[in-house]
Motif scaffolding. Structure first.
Motif, PDB file in Angstrom:
ATOM      1  N   ASP A 375      14.487   0.729   2.485  1.00  0.00           N
ATOM      2  CA  ASP A 375      15.700   1.080   3.228  1.00  0.00           C
ATOM      3  C   ASP A 375      15.377   2.002   4.398  1.00  0.00           C
ATOM      4  O   ASP A 375      15.927   1.861   5.498  1.00  0.00           O
ATOM      5  N   ASN A 376      14.477   2.971   4.168  1.00  0.00           N
ATOM      6  CA  ASN A 376      14.081   3.906   5.232  1.00  0.00           C
ATOM      7  C   ASN A 376      13.406   3.163   6.384  1.00  0.00           C
ATOM      8  O   ASN A 376      13.678   3.417   7.567  1.00  0.00           O
ATOM      9  N   ALA A 377      12.517   2.199   6.040  1.00  0.00           N
ATOM     10  CA  ALA A 377      11.821   1.440   7.086  1.00  0.00           C
ATOM     11  C   ALA A 377      12.802   0.573   7.879  1.00  0.00           C
ATOM     12  O   ALA A 377      12.729   0.501   9.112  1.00  0.00           O
ATOM     13  N   LEU A 378      13.743  -0.102   7.193  1.00  0.00           N
ATOM     14  CA  LEU A 378      14.709  -0.948   7.899  1.00  0.00           C
ATOM     15  C   LEU A 378      15.631  -0.122   8.803  1.00  0.00           C
ATOM     16  O   LEU A 378      16.113  -0.627   9.827  1.00  0.00           O
ATOM     17  N   SER A 379      15.867   1.143   8.433  1.00  0.00           N
ATOM     18  CA  SER A 379      16.762   1.978   9.237  1.00  0.00           C
ATOM     19  C   SER A 379      16.120   2.405  10.550  1.00  0.00           C
ATOM     20  O   SER A 379      16.826   2.692  11.519  1.00  0.00           O
ATOM     21  N   ALA A 448       1.760   9.364  -9.907  1.00  0.00           N
ATOM     22  CA  ALA A 448       1.365   8.523  -8.772  1.00  0.00           C
ATOM     23  C   ALA A 448       1.118   9.401  -7.545  1.00  0.00           C
ATOM     24  O   ALA A 448       1.600  10.529  -7.454  1.00  0.00           O
ATOM     25  N   ARG A 449       0.344   8.858  -6.617  1.00  0.00           N
ATOM     26  CA  ARG A 449       0.051   9.574  -5.371  1.00  0.00           C
ATOM     27  C   ARG A 449       0.868   8.956  -4.244  1.00  0.00           C
ATOM     28  O   ARG A 449       0.925   7.733  -4.112  1.00  0.00           O
ATOM     29  N   VAL A 450       1.510   9.806  -3.452  1.00  0.00           N
ATOM     30  CA  VAL A 450       2.271   9.337  -2.298  1.00  0.00           C
ATOM     31  C   VAL A 450       1.631   9.935  -1.050  1.00  0.00           C
ATOM     32  O   VAL A 450       1.271  11.113  -1.021  1.00  0.00           O
ATOM     33  N   ALA A 451       1.446   9.113  -0.048  1.00  0.00           N
ATOM     34  CA  ALA A 451       0.802   9.553   1.196  1.00  0.00           C
ATOM     35  C   ALA A 451       1.572   8.978   2.382  1.00  0.00           C
ATOM     36  O   ALA A 451       2.094   7.848   2.336  1.00  0.00           O
ATOM     37  N   PHE A 452       1.650   9.774   3.474  1.00  0.00           N
ATOM     38  CA  PHE A 452       2.328   9.362   4.710  1.00  0.00           C
ATOM     39  C   PHE A 452       1.290   9.372   5.836  1.00  0.00           C
ATOM     40  O   PHE A 452       0.489  10.303   5.954  1.00  0.00           O
ATOM     41  N   ALA A 453       1.331   8.316   6.639  1.00  0.00           N
ATOM     42  CA  ALA A 453       0.351   8.215   7.727  1.00  0.00           C
ATOM     43  C   ALA A 453       0.943   7.370   8.858  1.00  0.00           C
ATOM     44  O   ALA A 453       2.046   6.824   8.751  1.00  0.00           O
ATOM     45  N   ARG A 454       0.184   7.282   9.953  1.00  0.00           N
ATOM     46  CA  ARG A 454       0.570   6.431  11.080  1.00  0.00           C
ATOM     47  C   ARG A 454       0.273   4.983  10.724  1.00  0.00           C
ATOM     48  O   ARG A 454      -0.798   4.646  10.221  1.00  0.00           O
ATOM     49  N   SER A 455       1.240   4.089  10.920  1.00  0.00           N
ATOM     50  CA  SER A 455       1.061   2.693  10.560  1.00  0.00           C
ATOM     51  C   SER A 455       0.263   1.954  11.625  1.00  0.00           C
ATOM     52  O   SER A 455       0.292   2.303  12.812  1.00  0.00           O
ATOM     53  N   LEU A 460       5.629   4.272  10.819  1.00  0.00           N
ATOM     54  CA  LEU A 460       5.246   5.082   9.668  1.00  0.00           C
ATOM     55  C   LEU A 460       4.684   4.193   8.574  1.00  0.00           C
ATOM     56  O   LEU A 460       5.156   3.082   8.344  1.00  0.00           O
ATOM     57  N   ARG A 461       3.654   4.703   7.890  1.00  0.00           N
ATOM     58  CA  ARG A 461       3.088   4.013   6.731  1.00  0.00           C
ATOM     59  C   ARG A 461       3.211   4.929   5.525  1.00  0.00           C
ATOM     60  O   ARG A 461       2.822   6.099   5.568  1.00  0.00           O
ATOM     61  N   VAL A 462       3.791   4.405   4.449  1.00  0.00           N
ATOM     62  CA  VAL A 462       3.922   5.148   3.202  1.00  0.00           C
ATOM     63  C   VAL A 462       3.162   4.388   2.117  1.00  0.00           C
ATOM     64  O   VAL A 462       3.333   3.177   1.963  1.00  0.00           O
ATOM     65  N   GLU A 463       2.313   5.121   1.387  1.00  0.00           N
ATOM     66  CA  GLU A 463       1.527   4.511   0.315  1.00  0.00           C
ATOM     67  C   GLU A 463       1.874   5.171  -1.017  1.00  0.00           C
ATOM     68  O   GLU A 463       1.978   6.399  -1.117  1.00  0.00           O
ATOM     69  N   LEU A 464       2.044   4.335  -2.031  1.00  0.00           N
ATOM     70  CA  LEU A 464       2.285   4.796  -3.404  1.00  0.00           C
ATOM     71  C   LEU A 464       1.202   4.202  -4.292  1.00  0.00           C
ATOM     72  O   LEU A 464       1.080   2.978  -4.400  1.00  0.00           O
ATOM     73  N   ASP A 465       0.386   5.056  -4.936  1.00  0.00           N
ATOM     74  CA  ASP A 465      -0.683   4.600  -5.812  1.00  0.00           C
ATOM     75  C   ASP A 465      -0.318   4.923  -7.267  1.00  0.00           C
ATOM     76  O   ASP A 465      -0.236   6.098  -7.655  1.00  0.00           O
ATOM     77  N   PHE A 466      -0.091   3.866  -8.077  1.00  0.00           N
ATOM     78  CA  PHE A 466       0.239   4.032  -9.496  1.00  0.00           C
ATOM     79  C   PHE A 466      -1.002   3.748 -10.343  1.00  0.00           C
ATOM     80  O   PHE A 466      -1.693   2.754 -10.106  1.00  0.00           O
ATOM     81  N   PRO A 467      -1.288   4.585 -11.366  1.00  0.00           N
ATOM     82  CA  PRO A 467      -2.427   4.300 -12.249  1.00  0.00           C
ATOM     83  C   PRO A 467      -2.202   2.998 -13.013  1.00  0.00           C
ATOM     84  O   PRO A 467      -1.131   2.773 -13.575  1.00  0.00           O
ATOM     85  N   LEU A 468      -3.218   2.146 -13.014  1.00  0.00           N
ATOM     86  CA  LEU A 468      -3.133   0.885 -13.733  1.00  0.00           C
ATOM     87  C   LEU A 468      -3.372   1.103 -15.225  1.00  0.00           C
ATOM     88  O   LEU A 468      -4.074   2.038 -15.635  1.00  0.00           O
TER      89      LEU A 468
END
Length: 486
Positions: A375-379, A448-455, A460-468
């Protein structure tokens, strides 16, 4: 599916209103003590009765040896009337005697014959046996001695006595034993009452601490209590801590709601008043349009506040986690936003993995997190823009990334993304500043790890890393793909 951590255990009997812990402890102690007292009484009676019988047997044996000495001293096989009278006299019962020759038969005996028992040997021990004389229970002893008048002959001297005296002594012993045990039981009950009462006083510091602080959620773990009470104080502290966290969460929610709803509500009142008082149709239409915009903003803010409240809830109050297939769940969540992307002419793409990626997650919280990211990206993208969602394995994690080609966020503002109510200078009007904060709270709860960076698309690029986790892990306790070091 019920997790192993929440499986119910055996239920204890619920305490009734008015139950007394002192009474229950005394009852628990009284049962084994009463059984012990009864067993001790029986044992004491048996030992004392056995000892009494032995004493009586020894007296009877001494009388038999005495009779044998009398016969030897008089050098005769018969007894005088005086000796026979003394042998038969018994204050409570009656005594019997018999002198029998193995060659000549009975030489002298009481008026009641003694039934024969085991034949004693001349060089052997005396023989005791139980018998009945004249229908009365009796105890007899037989002794073999050489005949005074004929050394080649053997006399069997037998004495018997009724057991009334023994029974009377046994009753006296039993009565004395019962009286002693009753006194002992009374003393034990008094000691148990005193001990239980003194032991329960160990709870007084804990009760006093709770009573003194009233409404304050002050831990009681530092109160000196016995080791057996420490689990109780630790449980109370854990309960107080959970209540404190719930209060803090409630206070935060109220503060957030007041912060976010104050401005839209004031705007609604202002534009509603404009629409009511304005005579110009165009101004009235503009005011009603603003009312509609603010109403939608209020609805979105309320939704975001509820999502943030769920994300910030204590672990105990949150929904249980279970194994979840991200490769199946992410496309489902993405599909809910396709219609909005088509209306905004946005290219909403997805790149999925070629394998199953299973994580331990709360399905509703995961839906909130990924829904907020999309939703944030579409906005923020322009009409005709691009939003790309990807899911892939990244080491031992499943990485969900969302890229857009919007204006992006300045490098200096990236570390503050995820703070409550923080909005970057490039943010669009009407945002709440809660979307990324919700994502960060949900990520923290899922480890989980959340990171924000330049896409790479420019925004904007947002990454969510969940342990498998292993795909077949149970819902209660999930096994990681890499074994933990021992």
């Amino acid at each position: 599916m019920t997790s192993a951590a929440t499986m119910p255990g055996p239920r204890a009997r619920p305490a009734r209103a008015g139950d007394s812990l002192r009474r229950r402890l005394l009852l628990f102690l009284l049962v084994p003590v009463s059984i012990t007292v009864v067993l001790v009484s029986v044992l004491v009676y048996a030992v004392a009765s056995r000892y009494s019988d032995r004493v009586y047997d020894e007296g009877l044996l001494e009388d038999a040896y005495g009779l044998a000495k009398v016969l030897k001293a008089t050098d005769s096989d018969a007894l005088s009337p005086q000796a026979a009278f003394l042998l038969e006299y018994n204050k409570l019962g009656h005594n019997y005697y018999s002198v029998r020759s193995l060659r000549r038969g009975v030489l002298s005996a009481s008026h009641e014959a003694i039934p024969p028992g085991p034949a004693p040997r001349l060089d052997g021990d005396a023989q005791f046996y139980d018998t009945a004389i004249g229908g009365v229970r009796s105890r007899a002893v037989a002794l073999a001695v050489p005949a005074p008048a004929d050394p080649s002959d053997t006399l069997v001297v037998t004495l018997a006595e009724t057991v009334q005296d023994r029974q009377l002594r046994a009753q006296q012993i039993l009565l004395m034993s019962i009286l002693l045990q009753l006194v002992l039981t009374a003393v034990l009950l008094a000691l148990m009452w005193s001990g239980v009462s003194r032991g329960l006083r160990a709870l007084d510091p804990l009760i006093g601490r709770l009573a003194r602080h009233g409404q304050e959620l002050v831990p009681v773990g530092d109160v000196p209590v016995p080791a057996e009470i420490r689990p109780l104080s630790a449980t109370i502290d854990a309960l107080l801590e959970r209540i404190r966290r719930l209060f803090v969460s409630q206070e935060h929610f109220i503060a957030d709601a007041a912060h976010q709803l104050r401005t839209p509500l004031a705007g609604l009142a202002l534009h509603a008043e404009r629409a009511r008082s304005s005579a110009d149709e165009s101004q009235r239409a503009d005011a009603l349009a603003q009312v509609q915009v603010l109403t939608m903003r209020l609805a979105r803010t309320a939704t975001q506040l509820l999502a943030l409240s769920r994300a910030q809830a204590p672990v105990e109050a949150a929904a249980p986690m279970a194994p979840l297939r991200l490769d199946q769940r992410v496309p489902e969540i993405l599909g809910e936003h396709v219609a909005r992307a088509m209306r905004a002419d946005v290219d909403l793409g997805y790149e999925g993995p070629d394998e199953a990626l299973t994580v331990r997650a709360d399905a509703y919280a995961l839906h909130d997190a990924l829904g907020n990211l999309i939703d944030n990206a579409l906005s923020y993208v322009r009409r005709g823009g691009t939003v790309s969602v990807a899911l892939r394995r990244h080491g031992e994690s499943a990485r969900v990334s969302v890229d857009d080609d919007g204006p992006g966020v300045a490098e200096s503002a990236l570390p503050r993304l995820g703070d409550r109510f923080f909005r970057a200078p490039e943010a669009i009007e009407g945002g709440t500043g809660l979307g990324l904060a919700i994502v960060r709270r949900i990520a923290d709860r899922h480890d989980a790890r959340v990171a924000f960076a330049r896409s790479r698309l420019g925004g904007l690029r947002v990454e969510l890393d969940f342990p498998l986790i292993a795909p077949d892990a149970p819902s209660g306790r999930v096994a990681p793909l890499i074994a933990e070091p021992r």
